[in-house]
Write an enzyme that holds these catalytic residues in place. Structure first.
Site, PDB file in Angstrom:
ATOM      1  N   ASP A 189       0.838  -1.196   0.000  1.00 35.09           N
ATOM      2  CA  ASP A 189       0.000   0.000   0.000  1.00 35.09           C
ATOM      3  C   ASP A 189       0.876   1.252   0.000  1.00 35.09           C
ATOM      4  O   ASP A 189       1.727   1.433   0.869  1.00 35.09           O
ATOM      5  CB  ASP A 189      -0.925  -0.019   1.220  1.00 35.09           C
ATOM      6  CG  ASP A 189      -2.153   0.861   1.042  1.00 35.09           C
ATOM      7  OD1 ASP A 189      -2.339   1.410  -0.051  1.00 35.09           O
ATOM      8  OD2 ASP A 189      -2.914   0.990   2.003  1.00 35.09           O
TER       9      ASP A 189
ATOM     10  N   SER B  15      -6.875   5.121  -0.722  1.00 39.43           N
ATOM     11  CA  SER B  15      -6.776   3.662  -0.666  1.00 39.43           C
ATOM     12  C   SER B  15      -8.040   2.973  -1.153  1.00 39.43           C
ATOM     13  O   SER B  15      -7.970   1.869  -1.707  1.00 39.43           O
ATOM     14  CB  SER B  15      -6.472   3.207   0.766  1.00 39.43           C
ATOM     15  OG  SER B  15      -5.202   3.639   1.156  1.00 39.43           O
TER      16      SER B  15
ATOM     17  N   THR C  19      -8.130  -0.685   1.686  1.00 34.66           N
ATOM     18  CA  THR C  19      -7.496  -1.580   0.712  1.00 34.66           C
ATOM     19  C   THR C  19      -8.037  -3.002   0.808  1.00 34.66           C
ATOM     20  O   THR C  19      -8.488  -3.546  -0.200  1.00 34.66           O
ATOM     21  CB  THR C  19      -5.963  -1.545   0.840  1.00 34.66           C
ATOM     22  OG1 THR C  19      -5.513  -0.202   0.624  1.00 34.66           O
ATOM     23  CG2 THR C  19      -5.302  -2.456  -0.184  1.00 34.66           C
TER      24      THR C  19
END
Length: 174
Positions: A36, A84, A137
Site C-alpha cells: 500500500d 486507498s 485496501t
C-alpha cells in the site's frame, strides 16, 4: 473497446493464471501482494537508502529478484490523487472509481472483485492484512459501499463475503 480499463486486463490476466491452466499445470496457490502506497519512487528510495547505509543491497536481494514486475496507474476516476479505497477497488475489481468508494464504480454500480470471482468458481479464498480488515485496501476485495468510513456496513459485507480465511490486525477502526 474504449471501456476496457488497464485494470480489467490485469484482473483477466490473474484470473487466467487461476483458471486458464490445464489440470496438471494449474496453479495450486495464487498470492496477490499489495504494498500500500508503494510506487516506483518509494522502492527506488528504499534501494538508494540501503545501498548508502549498508553499502550493499544484500538484504534486499530477493525483493529485486522477482521474475515479473507490473506497473499500474491507480489514480481515481474523480481525482489525479487517489485514496486507498479507489486504488484498492481498481486493483481488486479492475475498474477506476471515485475516492472513498469501495467495490462500486463511479456510477455506483456494484463491481465484482477477483476474490469474489475466485470464490464463485469454488476456489478457496483468503485475505491476510496487517491493518484491520475493514480498512479501505482490504475492503475493496469484498465490500460494496459508497464511503470508506461506513465501517458497520463494511463489516456486514465482510461477513457476507463468505471467504475462507480473513485475518487482520490493528485496533477497531484505527
Amino acid at each position: 473497446m474504449k471501456n476496457i480499463k488497464r485494470y480489467t486486463l490485469l484482473t483477466l490476466l490473474i484470473l487466467l493464471c487461476i483458471g486458464g491452466l490445464s489440470a496438471q499445470n494449474r496453479a495450486k496457490y495464487v498470492f496477490y501482494f499489495i504494498g500500500d502506497g508503494m510506487g516506483l519512487g518509494q522502492t527506488q528510495a528504499l534501494r538508494t537508502y540501503f545501498k548508502t547505509v549498508n553499502d550493499s543491497l544484500a538484504s534486499l536481494v530477493h525483493f529485486y529478484d522477482f521474475p515479473v514486475a507490473g506497473i499500474v496507474s491507480t489514480y481515481s476516476a474523480d481525482s489525479d490523487i487517489t485514496d486507498s479505497a479507489a486504488a484498492g477497488t481498481a486493483l481488486a475489481c479492475g475498474t477506476k472509481t471515485n475516492n472513498s468508494t469501495l467495490g462500486m464504480g463511479p456510477d455506483s454500480a456494484r463491481l465484482t472483485s477477483m476474490m469474489e470471482l475466485a470464490r464463485d468458481k469454488g476456489l478457496a479464498t483468503g485475505l491476510v492484512v496487517s491493518c484491520y480488515l475493514q480498512h479501505a485496501t482490504p475492503g475493496a476485495f469484498y465490500a460494496h459501499q459508497p464511503k470508506r468510513h461506513l465501517y458497520d456496513e463494511i463489516t456486514d459485507d465482510l461477513v457476507a463475503s463468505n471467504f475462507d480465511v480473513m485475518i487482520g490486525g490493528g485496533s477497531r477502526w484505527l
